[in-house]
Design a protein around this motif. Structure first.
Motif: not given
Length: 311
Positions: A83-85, A122-127, A144-145, A175-176
Motif C-alpha cells: 500500500l505504501l509502495a 501510493t500518495q497517502q499516509p499510514l494512520l 519496509g515502512l 493508505a490504511a
C-alpha cells in the motif's frame, strides 16, 4: 443474414441479480463477494482463504490478539508495504485493473464499478490510532515502512478514540488505518463498519482475544497468536463464506533477522519454544486411580477415636 435478437429486460435483470448474489456456501466465485476490492496479505495461504484474495477494502478487518503491538506488524507488514509502495506507474496499473474489472461487470450485466474519489494509496499516509506502545521508527523502517509516511494519533479517552477513527474513515485520505480499540462496544463497531463502506482502503481493528465471543459487525474476524519458530498462527473466526476450520501457520520471520540468524539458530529457537510448552499429563491406569480413591475415602470414613485408658 439475421441480426441477433436483443436481450429481454428480464434476462438483463437476471444477469445483474446473479452478479450480486452471494452464497454462504462458497467464497463467492463469480459473485459479488469475489468482486470485493482487496489487497494481498503477502501470504499465499491466507489469500486463498480470504474473499477477494486478500485484506478487504471498504470494510473493517478485526484482528484479535493479546500481544503488545508485535504480532500485528509481522502479520500486516507485507500488505502495508504494497500500500505504501512508490513504484512508478502503480497508480496507472491500478486504474487499468479497475477499468478491466468494470468492463467485466458490464459484460455480465452488472453496473460498472465507481472510480475511487480519493487520491491513489501510493500518495497517502499510514494512520495509527491509539497504539499501545510508541511506534519504533527504526523497526518499522526495517519492515519496509517509511517513517515519513506514518501518522500517529494518541487520543486520551475511548470516546476520543472512536471519534478520531470515525473522522479518519470519513476523510478517506489514508493508505490504511490501524486502530487499537480494546473497549469498543458492538454498536460502536457497527457504526464504524457502516462508515467504512465508503473508504477505499483497508481498516484494521485490534482487540483482545477475550472479545472473540462478543458479537461484531466486522465482516472479517481473525485471531492471532505465536506459532513454532517464527511462524504466526491465525484462525479465521468470521468471513463472507463458509466456516473456516483449522489454523493457518504463516511464516513471518522479520527481514532483518532472516539476514542474521543461521539455520542452526532457527532450529534452536524452535526447540526452545517447544521446551516452554507445558508437559502433557502422564496417563495413570484406571485401576490405580480407583484404588487410591477408595483408600482415601476409607481413611476419611474412619475418624480417629480417643485412646481408651487401660483397665
Amino acid at each position: 443474414m439475421l441480426s441477433p435478437l436483443p436481450k429481454r429486460p428480464e434476462a438483463q435483470l437476471d444477469a445483474r441479480l446473479q452478479a450480486q448474489v452471494w452464497r454462504a456456501s462458497s467464497l463467492g466465485a463469480g459473485s459479488a463477494a469475489s468482486q470485493t476490492p482487496a489487497v494481498s496479505s503477502g501470504f499465499a495461504a491466507l489469500d486463498a482463504e480470504l474473499p477477494g484474495g486478500g485484506w478487504p477494502l471498504q470494510s473493517l478487518s478485526e484482528i484479535l490478539c493479546d500481544s503488545v503491538a508485535t504480532l500485528e506488524w509481522r502479520l500486516l507488514a507485507p500488505a502495508l508495504r504494497l500500500l505504501l509502495a512508490e513504484a512508478p506507474g502503480a497508480a496507472q496499473r491500478a486504474a487499468t485493473a479497475g477499468a478491466r474489472r468494470s468492463r467485466a461487470r458490464m459484460a455480465a450485466g452488472a453496473s460498472p464499478l465507481k472510480r475511487p474519489s480519493a487520491a491513489p494509496h501510493t500518495q497517502q499516509p499510514l494512520l495509527l490510532i491509539n497504539p499501545p506502545l510508541s511506534p519504533h521508527l527504526p523497526g518499522l523502517q526495517g519492515c519496509g515502512l517509511p517513517a515519513q509516511r506514518l501518522i500517529w494519533v494518541a487520543p486520551e479517552t475511548p470516546a476520543q478514540q472512536l471519534w478520531a477513527l470515525e473522522q479518519a474513515i470519513k476523510a478517506n485520505a489514508s493508505a490504511a488505518i490501524l486502530a487499537w480499540l480494546p473497549q469498543a462496544r458492538p454498536e460502536q463497531i457497527r457504526r464504524l463498519q457502516s462508515c467504512a463502506q465508503a473508504m477505499q482502503a483497508p481498516i484494521f481493528l485490534f482487540r483482545p482475544l477475550a472479545m472473540a465471543g462478543q458479537s461484531s459487525a466486522a465482516p472479517l474476524r481473525v485471531s492471532l497468536s505465536t506459532g513454532p519458530g517464527w511462524n504466526l498462527q491465525l484462525s479465521i473466526l468470521k468471513r463472507r463464506g463458509p466456516l473456516h476450520e483449522g489454523v493457518l501457520n504463516l511464516p513471518a520471520l522479520p527481514a532483518d533477522l532472516s539476514r542474521v540468524l543461521t539455520p542452526q539458530m532457527l532450529h534452536l529457537a524452535q526447540q526452545s519454544r517447544a521446551a516452554l510448552r507445558p508437559p502433557s499429563a502422564i496417563p495413570v491406569p484406571v485401576a490405580t486411580t480407583l484404588h487410591a480413591t477408595a483408600e482415601a475415602r476409607h481413611a476419611l470414613a474412619r475418624p480417629a477415636l480417643p485412646a481408651r485408658s487401660p483397665g
